[in-house]
Design a protein around this motif. Sequence first.
Motif, PDB file in Angstrom:
ATOM      1  N   SER A   1     -11.408  11.694   5.577  1.00 49.92           N
ATOM      2  CA  SER A   1     -12.225  11.599   4.373  1.00 49.92           C
ATOM      3  C   SER A   1     -13.258  10.489   4.514  1.00 49.92           C
ATOM      4  N   HIS A   2     -14.387  10.693   3.912  1.00 49.85           N
ATOM      5  CA  HIS A   2     -15.444   9.690   3.957  1.00 49.85           C
ATOM      6  C   HIS A   2     -15.659   9.092   2.573  1.00 49.85           C
ATOM      7  N   LEU A   3     -14.590   8.556   2.020  1.00 49.98           N
ATOM      8  CA  LEU A   3     -14.669   7.910   0.719  1.00 49.98           C
ATOM      9  C   LEU A   3     -15.294   6.525   0.869  1.00 49.98           C
ATOM     10  N   PRO A   4     -16.045   6.100  -0.133  1.00 52.04           N
ATOM     11  CA  PRO A   4     -16.546   4.722  -0.106  1.00 52.04           C
ATOM     12  C   PRO A   4     -15.377   3.741  -0.070  1.00 52.04           C
TER      13      PRO A   4
ATOM     14  N   ARG B   1      -7.959   3.413  -4.987  1.00 49.57           N
ATOM     15  CA  ARG B   1      -6.894   4.416  -4.921  1.00 49.57           C
ATOM     16  C   ARG B   1      -5.628   3.835  -4.307  1.00 49.57           C
ATOM     17  N   LEU B   2      -5.769   3.063  -3.256  1.00 54.28           N
ATOM     18  CA  LEU B   2      -4.606   2.434  -2.638  1.00 54.28           C
ATOM     19  C   LEU B   2      -3.931   1.460  -3.596  1.00 54.28           C
ATOM     20  N   ASN B   3      -4.718   0.708  -4.337  1.00 52.03           N
ATOM     21  CA  ASN B   3      -4.146  -0.211  -5.323  1.00 52.03           C
ATOM     22  C   ASN B   3      -3.365   0.545  -6.387  1.00 52.03           C
ATOM     23  N   ALA B   4      -3.909   1.669  -6.844  1.00 56.58           N
ATOM     24  CA  ALA B   4      -3.214   2.480  -7.848  1.00 56.58           C
ATOM     25  C   ALA B   4      -1.914   3.046  -7.288  1.00 56.58           C
ATOM     26  N   GLN B   5      -1.925   3.479  -6.038  1.00 55.22           N
ATOM     27  CA  GLN B   5      -0.701   3.993  -5.432  1.00 55.22           C
ATOM     28  C   GLN B   5       0.337   2.890  -5.288  1.00 55.22           C
ATOM     29  N   ARG B   6      -0.102   1.711  -4.886  1.00 57.88           N
ATOM     30  CA  ARG B   6       0.822   0.583  -4.743  1.00 57.88           C
ATOM     31  C   ARG B   6       1.453   0.254  -6.088  1.00 57.88           C
ATOM     32  N   GLU B   7       0.642   0.194  -7.118  1.00 62.09           N
ATOM     33  CA  GLU B   7       1.164  -0.137  -8.435  1.00 62.09           C
ATOM     34  C   GLU B   7       2.109   0.947  -8.945  1.00 62.09           C
ATOM     35  N   THR B   8       1.777   2.211  -8.719  1.00 57.32           N
ATOM     36  CA  THR B   8       2.637   3.313  -9.131  1.00 57.32           C
ATOM     37  C   THR B   8       3.986   3.240  -8.423  1.00 57.32           C
TER      38      THR B   8
END
Length: 94
Positions: free
Chosen positions: A2-5, A12-19
Amino acid sequence: MSHLPTDELEGRLNAQRETLAIIAAHIAYLETCWRHSATGIIETLEEHVQFQDHQEDPGAVPTGTALAIEGGSTREFRLILEEVRARFSELRES
């Protein structure tokens, strides 16, 4: 790939970590409510925080990109574990 900014990927990674931390903290809290050891899930996470360099097998030492990925993975587990501990502490105090 993926070529996400970078900023979006980090968000997104922060949200996954928090979840993951919320889920793991609640599991640990439920373990205490059921009078079981609350350390089961936390100990499992702690096992992943230990960086494995496989020194006993020199041919298995990751190099270059593999080493960077392994290091990043270890750091992420450490951050998740810190967040789990903090949230677990909050749940126990409430």
